[in-house]
Design a protein around this motif. Structure first.
Motif, PDB file in Angstrom:
ATOM      1  N   ILE A  50      -8.119  -0.869  -5.035  1.00  0.00           N
ATOM      2  CA  ILE A  50      -7.579  -1.447  -6.268  1.00  0.00           C
ATOM      3  C   ILE A  50      -6.057  -1.461  -6.214  1.00  0.00           C
ATOM      4  O   ILE A  50      -5.422  -0.460  -5.861  1.00  0.00           O
ATOM      5  CB  ILE A  50      -8.043  -0.667  -7.511  1.00  0.00           C
ATOM      6  N   GLY A  51      -5.496  -2.608  -6.571  1.00  0.00           N
ATOM      7  CA  GLY A  51      -4.062  -2.733  -6.777  1.00  0.00           C
ATOM      8  C   GLY A  51      -3.790  -2.815  -8.266  1.00  0.00           C
ATOM      9  O   GLY A  51      -4.490  -3.532  -8.989  1.00  0.00           O
ATOM     10  N   VAL A  52      -2.804  -2.063  -8.747  1.00  0.00           N
ATOM     11  CA  VAL A  52      -2.445  -2.045 -10.164  1.00  0.00           C
ATOM     12  C   VAL A  52      -0.992  -2.494 -10.273  1.00  0.00           C
ATOM     13  O   VAL A  52      -0.113  -1.923  -9.611  1.00  0.00           O
ATOM     14  CB  VAL A  52      -2.604  -0.635 -10.766  1.00  0.00           C
ATOM     15  N   SER A  99      -3.619  -1.239   0.295  1.00  0.00           N
ATOM     16  CA  SER A  99      -4.277   0.062   0.130  1.00  0.00           C
ATOM     17  C   SER A  99      -5.623   0.168   0.839  1.00  0.00           C
ATOM     18  O   SER A  99      -6.217   1.249   0.870  1.00  0.00           O
ATOM     19  CB  SER A  99      -4.483   0.355  -1.354  1.00  0.00           C
ATOM     20  N   LYS A 100      -6.113  -0.934   1.408  1.00  0.00           N
ATOM     21  CA  LYS A 100      -7.444  -0.936   2.010  1.00  0.00           C
ATOM     22  C   LYS A 100      -7.486  -0.164   3.327  1.00  0.00           C
ATOM     23  O   LYS A 100      -6.513  -0.169   4.076  1.00  0.00           O
ATOM     24  CB  LYS A 100      -7.916  -2.381   2.253  1.00  0.00           C
ATOM     25  N   PRO A 101      -8.640   0.494   3.604  1.00  0.00           N
ATOM     26  CA  PRO A 101      -9.833   0.567   2.756  1.00  0.00           C
ATOM     27  C   PRO A 101      -9.823   1.798   1.853  1.00  0.00           C
ATOM     28  O   PRO A 101      -9.143   2.779   2.115  1.00  0.00           O
ATOM     29  CB  PRO A 101     -10.956   0.683   3.783  1.00  0.00           C
ATOM     30  N   ASP A 102     -10.628   1.712   0.785  1.00  0.00           N
ATOM     31  CA  ASP A 102     -10.896   2.844  -0.098  1.00  0.00           C
ATOM     32  C   ASP A 102      -9.615   3.460  -0.636  1.00  0.00           C
ATOM     33  O   ASP A 102      -9.431   4.676  -0.608  1.00  0.00           O
ATOM     34  CB  ASP A 102     -11.726   3.899   0.659  1.00  0.00           C
ATOM     35  N   GLY A 103      -8.702   2.608  -1.125  1.00  0.00           N
ATOM     36  CA  GLY A 103      -7.436   3.110  -1.614  1.00  0.00           C
ATOM     37  C   GLY A 103      -7.049   2.587  -2.977  1.00  0.00           C
ATOM     38  O   GLY A 103      -7.687   1.676  -3.531  1.00  0.00           O
ATOM     39  N   LEU A 104      -5.986   3.163  -3.520  1.00  0.00           N
ATOM     40  CA  LEU A 104      -5.437   2.747  -4.806  1.00  0.00           C
ATOM     41  C   LEU A 104      -3.918   2.730  -4.677  1.00  0.00           C
ATOM     42  O   LEU A 104      -3.318   3.714  -4.247  1.00  0.00           O
ATOM     43  CB  LEU A 104      -5.853   3.724  -5.907  1.00  0.00           C
ATOM     44  N   LEU A 105      -3.308   1.606  -5.026  1.00  0.00           N
ATOM     45  CA  LEU A 105      -1.858   1.491  -4.980  1.00  0.00           C
ATOM     46  C   LEU A 105      -1.365   0.951  -6.313  1.00  0.00           C
ATOM     47  O   LEU A 105      -1.780  -0.136  -6.747  1.00  0.00           O
ATOM     48  CB  LEU A 105      -1.416   0.573  -3.840  1.00  0.00           C
ATOM     49  N   VAL A 106      -0.508   1.735  -6.962  1.00  0.00           N
ATOM     50  CA  VAL A 106       0.045   1.375  -8.259  1.00  0.00           C
ATOM     51  C   VAL A 106       1.506   0.981  -8.083  1.00  0.00           C
ATOM     52  O   VAL A 106       2.285   1.711  -7.460  1.00  0.00           O
ATOM     53  CB  VAL A 106      -0.051   2.560  -9.245  1.00  0.00           C
ATOM     54  N   VAL A 107       1.875  -0.188  -8.616  1.00  0.00           N
ATOM     55  CA  VAL A 107       3.257  -0.662  -8.556  1.00  0.00           C
ATOM     56  C   VAL A 107       3.766  -0.813  -9.986  1.00  0.00           C
ATOM     57  O   VAL A 107       3.385  -1.757 -10.692  1.00  0.00           O
ATOM     58  CB  VAL A 107       3.369  -2.008  -7.811  1.00  0.00           C
ATOM     59  N   ALA A 108       4.585   0.139 -10.423  1.00  0.00           N
ATOM     60  CA  ALA A 108       5.159   0.054 -11.764  1.00  0.00           C
ATOM     61  C   ALA A 108       6.010  -1.206 -11.878  1.00  0.00           C
ATOM     62  O   ALA A 108       6.587  -1.678 -10.886  1.00  0.00           O
ATOM     63  CB  ALA A 108       5.995   1.294 -12.053  1.00  0.00           C
ATOM     64  N   ALA A 109       6.119  -1.757 -13.086  1.00  0.00           N
ATOM     65  CA  ALA A 109       6.855  -3.006 -13.287  1.00  0.00           C
ATOM     66  C   ALA A 109       8.284  -2.902 -12.761  1.00  0.00           C
ATOM     67  O   ALA A 109       8.788  -3.836 -12.116  1.00  0.00           O
ATOM     68  CB  ALA A 109       6.853  -3.373 -14.763  1.00  0.00           C
ATOM     69  N   PRO A 160      -3.523   2.049 -17.213  1.00  0.00           N
ATOM     70  CA  PRO A 160      -4.098   1.266 -16.108  1.00  0.00           C
ATOM     71  C   PRO A 160      -4.373   2.088 -14.854  1.00  0.00           C
ATOM     72  O   PRO A 160      -5.403   1.895 -14.190  1.00  0.00           O
ATOM     73  CB  PRO A 160      -3.032   0.195 -15.858  1.00  0.00           C
ATOM     74  N   GLY A 161      -3.473   3.012 -14.510  1.00  0.00           N
ATOM     75  CA  GLY A 161      -3.699   3.843 -13.338  1.00  0.00           C
ATOM     76  C   GLY A 161      -4.926   4.722 -13.501  1.00  0.00           C
ATOM     77  O   GLY A 161      -5.734   4.883 -12.564  1.00  0.00           O
ATOM     78  N   THR A 162      -5.081   5.298 -14.688  1.00  0.00           N
ATOM     79  CA  THR A 162      -6.250   6.138 -14.975  1.00  0.00           C
ATOM     80  C   THR A 162      -7.534   5.313 -14.914  1.00  0.00           C
ATOM     81  O   THR A 162      -8.545   5.743 -14.346  1.00  0.00           O
ATOM     82  CB  THR A 162      -6.108   6.778 -16.366  1.00  0.00           C
ATOM     83  N   ILE A 163      -7.487   4.124 -15.505  1.00  0.00           N
ATOM     84  CA  ILE A 163      -8.658   3.244 -15.487  1.00  0.00           C
ATOM     85  C   ILE A 163      -9.052   2.920 -14.048  1.00  0.00           C
ATOM     86  O   ILE A 163     -10.233   2.957 -13.687  1.00  0.00           O
ATOM     87  CB  ILE A 163      -8.361   1.944 -16.266  1.00  0.00           C
ATOM     88  N   ALA A 164      -8.067   2.610 -13.213  1.00  0.00           N
ATOM     89  CA  ALA A 164      -8.354   2.259 -11.814  1.00  0.00           C
ATOM     90  C   ALA A 164      -8.989   3.422 -11.066  1.00  0.00           C
ATOM     91  O   ALA A 164      -9.955   3.243 -10.317  1.00  0.00           O
ATOM     92  CB  ALA A 164      -7.064   1.823 -11.115  1.00  0.00           C
ATOM     93  N   ARG A 165      -8.451   4.627 -11.250  1.00  0.00           N
ATOM     94  CA  ARG A 165      -9.021   5.798 -10.567  1.00  0.00           C
ATOM     95  C   ARG A 165     -10.463   6.052 -10.998  1.00  0.00           C
ATOM     96  O   ARG A 165     -11.343   6.324 -10.167  1.00  0.00           O
ATOM     97  CB  ARG A 165      -8.152   7.031 -10.844  1.00  0.00           C
ATOM     98  N   GLU A 166     -10.704   5.951 -12.299  1.00  0.00           N
ATOM     99  CA  GLU A 166     -12.060   6.208 -12.792  1.00  0.00           C
ATOM    100  C   GLU A 166     -13.022   5.102 -12.379  1.00  0.00           C
ATOM    101  O   GLU A 166     -14.195   5.361 -12.107  1.00  0.00           O
ATOM    102  CB  GLU A 166     -12.026   6.387 -14.310  1.00  0.00           C
ATOM    103  N   LEU A 167     -12.534   3.864 -12.336  1.00  0.00           N
ATOM    104  CA  LEU A 167     -13.391   2.751 -11.923  1.00  0.00           C
ATOM    105  C   LEU A 167     -13.796   2.899 -10.460  1.00  0.00           C
ATOM    106  O   LEU A 167     -14.952   2.677 -10.091  1.00  0.00           O
ATOM    107  CB  LEU A 167     -12.676   1.424 -12.145  1.00  0.00           C
TER     108      LEU A 167
END
Length: 418
Positions: A158-160, A174-184, A137-144
């Motif tokens: 994108i929030g993951v 994470s806004k703007p233009d950010g990505l934040l991943v929260v592991a379970a 999911p993290g890889t998908i979000a970065r590429e998207l």
């Protein structure tokens, strides 16, 4: 917690742990303002207000540069300009937003068929079944994110996470233009320091009720007995907040999500007192509501209106129809009847018409259909609009100069084919 002006943002490192995640919340950054910059690059980096011109309209959106001055959506443009005198008011044609939304949503569908649009510029994606094809999911979000920027010129955040609720919170932070991943496994640690106001579904009244009892952070909710939450918020809301504060959210991504209501409103260039003129404007809005209902194959069971007076006092009225409808004539009749029941002692600044309690359109006509003739007329209008554009054919009573500030439809939905 990130704020609407982009300050306080938190983003993940490139090697962030995404174990146990699978839900993405993608939110375009200042979408309306970004589309305006896309069309006119000279506006980049400047405070922009999207809304009606001449200070009479309402702010539909604003660039981050304008938000830092306190400009917010739904604020009168006149007030926004006082807060940010250097702001530039722009109002691109609405078809540009739907056109760009269509492109963005198509990119989401390239990743997974499990896409749930929330509005014209945000959606949930369930990528748990896309790992073999696209990666974690993290890889998908970065590429998207990279693909959205490369193919549309727009940025997104994108929030993951493992759930929809946490993914939406993460994208906001994470806004703007950010990505934040929260592991379970990190969900509770992520939620604990957040304000109760950050929880999805906690409105101002619920937040005030919690804060008045010293419950200001999610950690406070975690330390509060369940029965105490029920006393403050009521049983249903108490249960919901109890679960969300613990990262428990069983909601799936629903690809068939439908609108709860369809509405249009108009802010006038000058306040209007003439009843006949206001009736014409209500009829115009009702026709647009009907057209949107028909396009999405829904009928409204309830019609409501919104009226804002010159002193900004705002009221609403609604009535339930004997039969659901998507006929603009019927919607307009109900809207005008509701409007005439309002005690008007001031000129009117804004009117709105909304269809609510939507149901799928009936597939078969009844034996006696009082609206049969109007259905044929409005069906012909829909055909003309599809071929020649909106306004090519319209009611004679609607002809004449526009009296409105070009307000956007309320809760606009994306328009795309899949």
């Amino acid at each position: 917690m990130g704020r609407g002006d982009g300050t306080g943002r938190i983003v993940s490192r490139a090697d962030a742990d995404d174990t146990g995640t699978g839900i993405l919340h993608v939110d375009m950054d200042a979408f309306f303002a970004s589309v305006a910059v896309l069309d006119d690059p000279s506006l980049a980096g400047k405070p922009l207000i999207i809304g009606g011109s001449e200070g009479r309209g309402v702010v539909s959106s604003a660039s981050y540069e304008a938000r830092r001055y306190g400009v917010k959506s739904a604020m009168p443009v006149a007030i926004a300009l006082r807060l940010c005198p250097t702001a530039i008011v722009v109002n691109p044609p609405y078809h540009r937003y739907t056109e760009m939304s269509r492109q963005v949503m198509a990119l989401f569908h390239d990743v997974t068929p499990l896409v749930e649009p929330l509005s014209i510029d945000e959606a949930f994606l369930d990528v748990r079944g896309a790992r073999r094809l696209w990666g974690s999911p993290g890889t998908i979000a970065r590429e998207l994110r990279a693909r959205v920027r490369a193919e549309t010129g727009l940025t997104c955040s994108i929030g993951v996470a493992a759930t929809k609720h946490v993914a939406k919170m993460a994208s906001t932070i994470s806004k703007p233009d950010g990505l934040l991943v929260v592991a379970a496994a990190d969900t509770e640690a992520f939620l604990r320091p957040r304000s109760v106001r950050a929880l999805w579904g906690v409105g101002p009244k619920a937040a005030e009720a919690l804060e008045s009892r010293g419950i200001r952070l999610v950690s406070d909710i975690l330390d509060t007995p369940r029965h105490a939450l029920d006393q403050v918020l009521g049983g249903a809301m108490g249960e919901r907040i109890w679960h969300l504060s613990r990262g428990i959210d069983a909601r799936e991504v629903h690809t068939g999500r439908s609108e709860k209501s369809v509405g249009h409103e108009e802010t006038f260039h000058t306040d209007i007192s003439d009843t006949a003129t206001l009736h014409v404007e209500l009829r115009r809005l009702a026709d647009r509501v009907g057209a949107r209902l028909r396009a999405q194959q829904y009928e409204a069971s309830t019609i409501s209106i919104k009226v804002r007076f010159s002193d900004f006092t705002t009221l609403s009225r609604s009535r339930t129809l004997t039969e659901p409808t998507s006929v603009g004539q019927r919607i307009g009749d109900a809207a005008i009847e509701l409007f005439d029941s309002v005690d008007r002692r001031q000129a009117v600044r804004l009117v709105g018409v909304r269809g609510e309690k939507l149901k799928p359109a009936a597939m078969a006509a009844t034996l006696w259909d009082d609206d049969a003739e109007w259905r044929r007329v409005e069906g012909a209008l829909d055909g003309a609009t599809a071929r020649f554009g909106r306004g090519a054919v319209t009611r004679g009573s609607l002809l004449g100069p526009s009296r409105g500030g070009g307000a956007l439809p309320t809760n606009p939905r994306p328009s795309y084919d899949h």
